[in-house]
Design a protein around this motif. Structure first.
Motif, PDB file in Angstrom:
ATOM      1  N   ALA A 112       0.830  -1.206   0.000  1.00  0.00           N
ATOM      2  CA  ALA A 112       0.000   0.000   0.000  1.00  0.00           C
ATOM      3  C   ALA A 112       0.861   1.250   0.000  1.00  0.00           C
ATOM      4  O   ALA A 112       0.563   2.227  -0.704  1.00  0.00           O
ATOM      5  CB  ALA A 112      -0.932  -0.008   1.217  1.00  0.00           C
ATOM      6  N   HIS A 113       1.945   1.255   0.772  1.00  0.00           N
ATOM      7  CA  HIS A 113       2.858   2.408   0.769  1.00  0.00           C
ATOM      8  C   HIS A 113       3.469   2.614  -0.617  1.00  0.00           C
ATOM      9  O   HIS A 113       3.599   3.751  -1.088  1.00  0.00           O
ATOM     10  CB  HIS A 113       3.964   2.189   1.807  1.00  0.00           C
ATOM     11  CG  HIS A 113       3.489   2.290   3.218  1.00  0.00           C
ATOM     12  ND1 HIS A 113       4.291   1.985   4.295  1.00  0.00           N
ATOM     13  CD2 HIS A 113       2.291   2.675   3.731  1.00  0.00           C
ATOM     14  CE1 HIS A 113       3.605   2.180   5.418  1.00  0.00           C
ATOM     15  NE2 HIS A 113       2.396   2.588   5.096  1.00  0.00           N
ATOM     16  N   LEU A 114       3.841   1.525  -1.284  1.00  0.00           N
ATOM     17  CA  LEU A 114       4.428   1.646  -2.618  1.00  0.00           C
ATOM     18  C   LEU A 114       3.410   2.119  -3.639  1.00  0.00           C
ATOM     19  O   LEU A 114       3.707   2.963  -4.492  1.00  0.00           O
ATOM     20  CB  LEU A 114       5.011   0.294  -3.051  1.00  0.00           C
ATOM     21  CG  LEU A 114       6.299  -0.160  -2.359  1.00  0.00           C
ATOM     22  CD1 LEU A 114       6.628  -1.593  -2.752  1.00  0.00           C
ATOM     23  CD2 LEU A 114       7.457   0.757  -2.717  1.00  0.00           C
ATOM     24  N   LEU A 115       2.199   1.591  -3.573  1.00  0.00           N
ATOM     25  CA  LEU A 115       1.184   1.917  -4.562  1.00  0.00           C
ATOM     26  C   LEU A 115       0.689   3.355  -4.445  1.00  0.00           C
ATOM     27  O   LEU A 115       0.336   3.976  -5.446  1.00  0.00           O
ATOM     28  CB  LEU A 115       0.001   0.964  -4.411  1.00  0.00           C
ATOM     29  CG  LEU A 115       0.248  -0.479  -4.863  1.00  0.00           C
ATOM     30  CD1 LEU A 115      -0.827  -1.406  -4.317  1.00  0.00           C
ATOM     31  CD2 LEU A 115       0.302  -0.566  -6.373  1.00  0.00           C
ATOM     32  N   ILE A 116       0.659   3.883  -3.226  1.00  0.00           N
ATOM     33  CA  ILE A 116       0.138   5.238  -3.026  1.00  0.00           C
ATOM     34  C   ILE A 116       1.258   6.266  -3.027  1.00  0.00           C
ATOM     35  O   ILE A 116       1.169   7.310  -3.680  1.00  0.00           O
ATOM     36  CB  ILE A 116      -0.662   5.319  -1.718  1.00  0.00           C
ATOM     37  CG1 ILE A 116      -1.859   4.360  -1.770  1.00  0.00           C
ATOM     38  CG2 ILE A 116      -1.143   6.744  -1.458  1.00  0.00           C
ATOM     39  CD1 ILE A 116      -2.619   4.262  -0.470  1.00  0.00           C
ATOM     40  N   HIS A 117       2.338   5.978  -2.306  1.00  0.00           N
ATOM     41  CA  HIS A 117       3.407   6.965  -2.131  1.00  0.00           C
ATOM     42  C   HIS A 117       4.666   6.655  -2.947  1.00  0.00           C
ATOM     43  O   HIS A 117       5.568   7.495  -3.012  1.00  0.00           O
ATOM     44  CB  HIS A 117       3.786   7.077  -0.656  1.00  0.00           C
ATOM     45  CG  HIS A 117       2.660   7.539   0.218  1.00  0.00           C
ATOM     46  ND1 HIS A 117       2.284   8.857   0.302  1.00  0.00           N
ATOM     47  CD2 HIS A 117       1.810   6.859   1.021  1.00  0.00           C
ATOM     48  CE1 HIS A 117       1.261   8.978   1.139  1.00  0.00           C
ATOM     49  NE2 HIS A 117       0.951   7.779   1.579  1.00  0.00           N
ATOM     50  N   ARG A 183      14.817   8.597  -4.317  1.00  0.00           N
ATOM     51  CA  ARG A 183      13.466   8.424  -3.795  1.00  0.00           C
ATOM     52  C   ARG A 183      12.526   8.039  -4.933  1.00  0.00           C
ATOM     53  O   ARG A 183      12.693   8.501  -6.063  1.00  0.00           O
ATOM     54  CB  ARG A 183      12.980   9.715  -3.130  1.00  0.00           C
ATOM     55  CG  ARG A 183      11.713   9.519  -2.305  1.00  0.00           C
ATOM     56  CD  ARG A 183      11.320  10.767  -1.550  1.00  0.00           C
ATOM     57  NE  ARG A 183      10.215  10.459  -0.639  1.00  0.00           N
ATOM     58  CZ  ARG A 183      10.276  10.583   0.671  1.00  0.00           C
ATOM     59  NH1 ARG A 183      11.364  11.010   1.251  1.00  0.00           N
ATOM     60  NH2 ARG A 183       9.235  10.266   1.421  1.00  0.00           N
ATOM     61  N   GLY A 184      11.550   7.181  -4.624  1.00  0.00           N
ATOM     62  CA  GLY A 184      10.624   6.706  -5.633  1.00  0.00           C
ATOM     63  C   GLY A 184       9.609   7.760  -6.021  1.00  0.00           C
ATOM     64  O   GLY A 184       9.297   8.680  -5.254  1.00  0.00           O
ATOM     65  N   LEU A 185       9.066   7.623  -7.237  1.00  0.00           N
ATOM     66  CA  LEU A 185       8.024   8.526  -7.711  1.00  0.00           C
ATOM     67  C   LEU A 185       6.701   8.171  -7.046  1.00  0.00           C
ATOM     68  O   LEU A 185       6.318   7.005  -6.963  1.00  0.00           O
ATOM     69  CB  LEU A 185       7.886   8.420  -9.227  1.00  0.00           C
ATOM     70  CG  LEU A 185       9.085   8.887 -10.055  1.00  0.00           C
ATOM     71  CD1 LEU A 185       8.880   8.545 -11.518  1.00  0.00           C
ATOM     72  CD2 LEU A 185       9.292  10.384  -9.886  1.00  0.00           C
ATOM     73  N   SER A 186       5.997   9.177  -6.588  1.00  0.00           N
ATOM     74  CA  SER A 186       4.736   8.961  -5.887  1.00  0.00           C
ATOM     75  C   SER A 186       3.578   8.978  -6.876  1.00  0.00           C
ATOM     76  O   SER A 186       3.319   9.999  -7.516  1.00  0.00           O
ATOM     77  CB  SER A 186       4.526  10.046  -4.823  1.00  0.00           C
ATOM     78  OG  SER A 186       3.209  10.007  -4.318  1.00  0.00           O
ATOM     79  N   PRO A 187       2.836   7.857  -7.026  1.00  0.00           N
ATOM     80  CA  PRO A 187       1.637   7.883  -7.883  1.00  0.00           C
ATOM     81  C   PRO A 187       0.626   8.918  -7.409  1.00  0.00           C
ATOM     82  O   PRO A 187      -0.113   9.475  -8.230  1.00  0.00           O
ATOM     83  CB  PRO A 187       1.090   6.456  -7.745  1.00  0.00           C
ATOM     84  CG  PRO A 187       2.277   5.626  -7.391  1.00  0.00           C
ATOM     85  CD  PRO A 187       3.127   6.514  -6.518  1.00  0.00           C
ATOM     86  N   CYS A 192      -2.168  13.039  -9.753  1.00  0.00           N
ATOM     87  CA  CYS A 192      -3.063  13.843  -8.921  1.00  0.00           C
ATOM     88  C   CYS A 192      -4.205  14.464  -9.730  1.00  0.00           C
ATOM     89  O   CYS A 192      -5.322  14.606  -9.225  1.00  0.00           O
ATOM     90  CB  CYS A 192      -2.271  14.920  -8.178  1.00  0.00           C
ATOM     91  SG  CYS A 192      -1.420  16.098  -9.246  1.00  0.00           S
ATOM     92  N   ASN A 193      -3.961  14.827 -10.993  1.00  0.00           N
ATOM     93  CA  ASN A 193      -5.035  15.425 -11.788  1.00  0.00           C
ATOM     94  C   ASN A 193      -6.126  14.405 -12.117  1.00  0.00           C
ATOM     95  O   ASN A 193      -7.319  14.722 -12.093  1.00  0.00           O
ATOM     96  CB  ASN A 193      -4.475  16.021 -13.082  1.00  0.00           C
ATOM     97  CG  ASN A 193      -3.788  17.358 -12.848  1.00  0.00           C
ATOM     98  OD1 ASN A 193      -4.256  18.176 -12.075  1.00  0.00           O
ATOM     99  ND2 ASN A 193      -2.650  17.556 -13.504  1.00  0.00           N
TER     100      ASN A 193
END
Length: 407
Positions: A112-117, A183-187, A192-193
């Motif tokens: 969940a942390h990877l998929l969201i953040h 640091r990984g890219l945050s989905p 966000c749009n």
């Protein structure tokens, strides 16, 4: 004993509360403040972790991937000299037990942390002898990251207002996609749009149902009728023409009434179509087949087509997520050891196909009858451990050596 060891030392069973294990998002970088409170988007609505998970398609996509991966066994394998791999016990068999998480909860939280953040931070939990006992997931919003002299330094805000610093020796950082290797890219930020548009559509739907006109038709009395009489006649008409008991009946009203149906406008029809498109967009962002998000209008929802899509889900979606996790966790293991998610149960064929394959292999060159019976959880039978196709080495086939020649 050092302060760090005392702080992260895991007690012996039965497990007691570990000291100083609480943190908050009070001390985080400005960009993470924006992320946690709501990133600015074109739709004008705040996009945050909570609002995004309030979108049904996002909630389903996140927990579909997280739950599917969490259902896979995470095992440790050791490679022998002949290239074969054997399972061996390690702390990864139950990495969250020392902090009160089941194996499923630990894996689903990390996903969940990877998929969201786009990042997962795992704090090392050590035993009294300095051995690594487990990994504690830390919310990405509580972690700020910088690189000094080629060394990553992680700062975690604690609930008491203090900040504590860690390095790769005491914290494991997992990410999937990155542009700087830090640091990984945050989905949540990148998409966000798309998320903001879906949130705005949900809010407009709530306003429409709460304040909009939802009547199906309007009754207009062509005669002069007082308001109270008109109300009574309308209620009587509604009783006669609505409900399952009125199906097929002929309604009679001794009044001149004009019924005008209320239908969706073109704008409202386009809005409904746009909401369906948003589900497809979210499915595209997360790499989920639309039928798994209950979007089946444009494709079959059964048969071999969906079966092939499920296989594609494992290969092109789940496997990249598990690969980035297992490769990073393998760094915490001894040489020749590796972390590995077991996909056998997820991609196994249906019962009939598997049964036919087992029947074909039973007694063949690869599997004995008892090995086949073990797959079906059946007890072994006498003589079932021999491969009929395997022939013992004949004495005349043994190559002559210098010793045999002398004999």
């Amino acid at each position: 004993m050092s302060f760090l060891t005392r702080m992260l030392r895991a007690p012996n069973p039965p497990y007691e509360p570990v000291e100083h294990r609480d943190w908050s998002s009070a001390n985080i970088t400005p960009e993470l403040v924006t992320l946690f409170g709501g990133a600015p988007v074109l739709s004008g609505v705040p996009v945050s972790e909570q609002t995004v998970l309030g979108i049904p398609a996002v909630w389903r996509a996140v927990w579909l991937i997280a739950g599917s991966v969490a259902s896979l066994p995470l095992q440790t394998v050791v490679e022998s000299g002949d290239g074969t791999k054997q399972r061996t016990p390690s702390f990864l068999d139950d990495p969250g037990k020392v902090v009160g998480l089941t194996s499923y909860q630990w894996k689903s939280t990390v996903l969940a942390h990877l998929l969201i953040h786009g990042n997962a931070f795992l704090l090392h939990v050590y035993g009294g002898a300095g051995q690594l006992l487990g990994l504690q997931p830390v919310h990405p919003a509580a972690v700020s990251l910088e690189v000094k002299n080629g060394v990553k330094r992680y700062r975690i805000g604690m609930q008491d207002g203090t900040t504590r610093e860690y390095t790769d020796d005491t914290l494991t950082h997992v990410w999937s996609q990155s542009l700087d290797g830090v640091r990984g890219l945050s989905p949540l930020q990148i998409a966000c749009n798309t998320f903001g548009t879906a949130i705005a559509a949900d809010r407009s739907a709530a306003k429409m149902f709460g304040q909009g006109a939802l009547v199906t038709s309007i009754a207009q009395f062509e005669d002069d009728v007082e308001a109270e009489v008109a109300k009574e006649l309308t209620e009587e008409l509604q009783r006669k023409i609505t409900g399952p008991e009125s199906a097929g009946r002929v309604a009679y009203v001794n009044r001149n009434i004009k019924i005008t149906p209320v239908s969706l406008t073109n704008e409202e029809a386009q809005w409904i179509s746009a909401r369906a498109f948003q589900i497809e967009e979210i499915a595209r962002w997360f790499g989920i087949p639309p039928h798994l998000l209950a979007q089946t209008e444009k494709q079959t929802s059964w048969g071999t087509g969906v079966s092939a899509q499920n296989e594609g889900l494992a290969r092109y979606n789940l496997e990249p997520w598990t690969t980035c996790i297992q490769e990073r966790l393998s760094w915490l293991l001894p040489p020749n050891h590796a972390a590995e998610f077991l996909y056998a149960a997820f991609v196994e064929p249906d019962f009939e196909t598997e049964t036919n394959l087992l029947i074909a292999q039973a007694g063949g060159p690869f599997m004995t009858v008892n090995e086949v019976r073990k797959v079906r959880n059946l007890p072994p039978i006498e003589g079932g451990d021999v491969l009929p196709g395997a022939k013992p080495l004949q004495p005349n086939l043994i190559p002559e050596t210098e010793e045999t020649q002398n004999d």
